[in-house]
Design an enzyme around this catalytic site. Structure first.
Site, PDB file in Angstrom:
ATOM      1  N   TYR A  21      -2.972  -1.668  10.119  1.00  0.00           N
ATOM      2  CA  TYR A  21      -2.554  -1.639   8.414  1.00  0.00           C
ATOM      3  C   TYR A  21      -1.137  -1.138   8.049  1.00  0.00           C
ATOM      4  O   TYR A  21      -0.764  -1.814   7.252  1.00  0.00           O
ATOM      5  CB  TYR A  21      -3.906  -0.926   7.908  1.00  0.00           C
TER       6      TYR A  21
ATOM      7  N   SER B 119       0.765  -1.119   0.004  1.00  0.00           N
ATOM      8  CA  SER B 119      -0.051  -0.017  -0.035  1.00  0.00           C
ATOM      9  C   SER B 119       0.823   1.274   0.113  1.00  0.00           C
ATOM     10  O   SER B 119       2.161   1.131   0.291  1.00  0.00           O
ATOM     11  CB  SER B 119      -0.917   0.040   1.387  1.00  0.00           C
TER      12      SER B 119
END
Length: 253
Positions: free
Chosen positions: A154, A141
């Site tokens: 995350y 990401s």
């Protein structure tokens, strides 16, 4: 037909980026196995690929479970004879700070996003090493490169994916295996409206925030799939250990 005669295994292939990548890989000549935890969605993706002339199977699997990962690889090889490409795409997200994140929610994000990538790679590598050829693409990401608000677990998991990618590239390059990762920014997937809901934001306000990126919009799953195809194909034959950011300029701002 950049993936002609190749066999690819895509985790989290029943929606979003994984689904788009499965379609693109099949269109480029690959035989594709997708994993997920929803039988109906898996069957629907396979049916659409086959309707368009592709060759695909669905394997029900939870990437946080070692036995499921081993079975996914074995069933792929049993169906198609080999495994050339692994796309570690499965992921989960909760919008939370360290104070808000429960131990269970921390564990789930680490187990799926980071441990799942490790387990699938561990199961796929022996066959690739034996054949002295293989490509692993991990889905990290933009928040694996820079920090993000309300995303502590995350960010930790996706940052881990970036450095695990580099470590694996070093370990297995001499064995003929390339390992890279793609780092998407805001993309039109089911995860985006879920994030808005968790943050208590109206959808129009959430999208307006995404439009502050240099390119002024969110990305599409097809745009990310094209980046994954590049990393999976011989077009990137001299790339390994790279983190390819595809985020509309979000991390450059």
């Amino acid at each position: 037909m950049r993936l002609k005669d190749k066999v690819a295994l895509i985790t989290g292939g029943t929606s979003g980026i994984g689904e788009a990548t499965a379609f693109l890989f099949a269109a480029e000549g690959a035989r594709v196995a997708i994993t997920g935890r929803n039988d109906a969605r898996g069957a629907a993706v396979v049916e659409r690929i086959q309707h368009n002339g592709g060759n695909a199977i669905f394997i029900r699997a939870d990437v946080s479970v070692a036995g499921d990962c081993q079975r996914a690889v074995e069933e792929t090889v049993s169906a198609f004879g080999k495994l050339d490409i692994l796309f570690n795409n499965a992921g989960v997200f909760y919008a939370q700070t360290a104070l808000e994140c429960s131990e269970r929610e921390w564990d789930e994000q680490i187990d799926v996003n980071l441990k799942g990538t490790f387990l699938m790679s561990k199961c796929a590598l022996p066959g690739m090493i034996a054949r002295k050829s293989g490509v692993i693409v991990n889905n990290s990401s933009g928040w694996g490169i820079v920090g993000g608000d309300h995303a502590v677990a995350y960010c930790a998991s996706k940052g881990g994916v970036v450095l695990m990618t580099k470590a694996m590239a070093i370990d297995h390059g001499a064995q003929g295996i390339r390992v890279n990762c793609v780092c998407p920014g805001d993309v039109e997937t089911p995860m985006l409206p879920a994030d808005a809901k968790m943050r208590g934001l109206k959808w129009e306000n959430y999208i307006a925030g995404c439009a502050t990126r240099p390119l002024g919009r969110v990305g599409t799953v097809e745009e990310i799939a094209k980046a994954v195809l590049f990393l999976a194909s011989d077009d990137s034959s001299f790339m390994t250990g790279a983190a390819l950011v595809v985020d509309g300029g979000g991390t450059a701002d």
